[in-house]
Design a protein around this motif. Structure first.
Motif, PDB file in Angstrom:
ATOM      1  N   ARG A  64       0.844  -1.192   0.000  1.00 24.93           N
ATOM      2  CA  ARG A  64       0.000   0.000   0.000  1.00 24.93           C
ATOM      3  C   ARG A  64       0.883   1.247   0.000  1.00 24.93           C
ATOM      4  N   GLY A  65       1.102   1.806  -1.196  1.00 27.55           N
ATOM      5  CA  GLY A  65       1.839   3.063  -1.318  1.00 27.55           C
ATOM      6  C   GLY A  65       3.333   2.961  -1.098  1.00 27.55           C
ATOM      7  N   GLY A  74      -1.726   1.207  -4.452  1.00 25.98           N
ATOM      8  CA  GLY A  74      -1.391  -0.090  -3.878  1.00 25.98           C
ATOM      9  C   GLY A  74      -1.252  -1.116  -4.991  1.00 25.98           C
ATOM     10  N   LEU A  89      -5.281   3.786  -3.722  1.00 22.11           N
ATOM     11  CA  LEU A  89      -5.522   3.456  -2.315  1.00 22.11           C
ATOM     12  C   LEU A  89      -6.901   3.892  -1.847  1.00 22.11           C
ATOM     13  N   LEU A 104      -8.865   0.832  -2.373  1.00 21.88           N
ATOM     14  CA  LEU A 104      -8.295  -0.445  -1.983  1.00 21.88           C
ATOM     15  C   LEU A 104      -8.590  -0.779  -0.517  1.00 21.88           C
TER      16      LEU A 104
END
Length: 95
Positions: free
Chosen positions: A36-37, A44, A67, A70
Protein backbone atom coordinates in the motif's frame (compact mmCIF):
# COMPACT_ATOMS: atom_id res chain seq x y z
CA UNK A 1 20.59 -6.81 -1.78
CA UNK A 2 19.46 -6.32 1.83
CA UNK A 3 23.07 -5.90 2.93
CA UNK A 4 23.38 -2.87 0.63
CA UNK A 5 20.24 -1.35 2.10
CA UNK A 6 16.85 -0.71 0.58
CA UNK A 7 16.04 2.71 -0.82
CA UNK A 8 12.68 4.07 0.29
CA UNK A 9 10.57 5.27 -2.64
CA UNK A 10 7.87 6.76 -0.40
CA UNK A 11 7.32 7.37 3.31
CA UNK A 12 5.42 4.04 3.35
CA UNK A 13 8.27 1.97 1.86
CA UNK A 14 9.51 -0.96 3.94
CA UNK A 15 13.26 -0.64 4.45
CA UNK A 16 13.79 -2.50 7.73
CA UNK A 17 15.14 -6.04 7.26
CA UNK A 18 12.81 -7.51 9.90
CA UNK A 19 9.78 -5.81 8.39
CA UNK A 20 10.72 -7.04 4.92
CA UNK A 21 11.17 -10.63 6.14
CA UNK A 22 7.81 -10.48 7.96
CA UNK A 23 6.13 -9.15 4.81
CA UNK A 24 7.67 -11.93 2.71
CA UNK A 25 6.47 -14.55 5.19
CA UNK A 26 2.94 -13.11 4.97
CA UNK A 27 3.11 -13.23 1.16
CA UNK A 28 4.22 -16.86 1.15
CA UNK A 29 1.47 -17.85 3.57
CA UNK A 30 -1.23 -15.91 1.72
CA UNK A 31 -0.06 -16.84 -1.78
CA UNK A 32 -0.01 -13.26 -3.04
CA UNK A 33 1.81 -10.00 -2.35
CA UNK A 34 0.17 -6.79 -1.18
CA UNK A 35 1.60 -3.33 -0.75
CA UNK A 36 0.00 0.00 0.00
CA UNK A 37 1.84 3.06 -1.32
CA UNK A 38 5.35 1.64 -0.97
CA UNK A 39 6.43 2.42 -4.54
CA UNK A 40 4.02 5.11 -5.69
CA UNK A 41 2.19 7.36 -3.21
CA UNK A 42 -1.55 6.75 -3.29
CA UNK A 43 -1.30 3.47 -5.21
CA UNK A 44 -1.39 -0.09 -3.88
CA UNK A 45 -0.43 -3.26 -5.69
CA UNK A 46 -1.47 -6.89 -5.51
CA UNK A 47 0.64 -9.55 -7.23
CA UNK A 48 0.93 -13.32 -7.53
CA UNK A 49 3.55 -15.57 -9.06
CA UNK A 50 2.89 -17.62 -12.19
CA UNK A 51 3.86 -21.09 -11.01
CA UNK A 52 4.30 -23.80 -13.60
CA UNK A 53 4.75 -27.16 -11.89
CA UNK A 54 8.35 -28.33 -11.95
CA UNK A 55 9.77 -25.01 -13.12
CA UNK A 56 11.22 -22.10 -11.15
CA UNK A 57 9.02 -19.01 -10.85
CA UNK A 58 10.12 -16.38 -13.36
CA UNK A 59 6.97 -14.31 -13.86
CA UNK A 60 4.11 -12.70 -11.98
CA UNK A 61 0.92 -10.77 -12.62
CA UNK A 62 0.23 -7.60 -10.69
CA UNK A 63 -2.55 -5.03 -10.48
CA UNK A 64 -2.25 -1.45 -9.26
CA UNK A 65 -5.23 0.12 -7.50
CA UNK A 66 -5.72 3.64 -6.11
CA UNK A 67 -5.52 3.46 -2.31
CA UNK A 68 -8.80 5.36 -2.08
CA UNK A 69 -10.50 2.25 -3.50
CA UNK A 70 -8.30 -0.45 -1.98
CA UNK A 71 -10.22 -1.60 1.07
CA UNK A 72 -9.39 -4.93 2.70
CA UNK A 73 -12.39 -6.61 1.03
CA UNK A 74 -11.52 -5.12 -2.37
CA UNK A 75 -7.91 -6.31 -1.99
CA UNK A 76 -9.15 -9.84 -1.29
CA UNK A 77 -11.38 -9.71 -4.41
CA UNK A 78 -8.56 -8.39 -6.60
CA UNK A 79 -6.15 -11.00 -5.22
CA UNK A 80 -8.63 -13.77 -6.08
CA UNK A 81 -8.79 -12.50 -9.68
CA UNK A 82 -5.00 -12.17 -9.93
CA UNK A 83 -4.50 -15.69 -8.60
CA UNK A 84 -7.06 -17.06 -11.06
CA UNK A 85 -5.23 -15.29 -13.91
CA UNK A 86 -1.87 -16.74 -12.81
CA UNK A 87 -3.34 -20.25 -12.67
CA UNK A 88 -4.91 -19.83 -16.12
CA UNK A 89 -1.64 -18.53 -17.57
CA UNK A 90 0.36 -21.37 -15.98
CA UNK A 91 -2.07 -23.91 -17.44
CA UNK A 92 -1.81 -22.33 -20.88
CA UNK A 93 1.98 -22.44 -20.75
CA UNK A 94 2.07 -26.21 -20.27
CA UNK A 95 -0.34 -27.06 -23.08
Amino acid sequence: MLDEGIQAHTIDSAVDRGEIYATLADCRERGWAYERGELIPGVGCIAAAVQVRGLPVTDAISVAVPLSRLTHDHAEDVAECVQRATRDLAAALVT
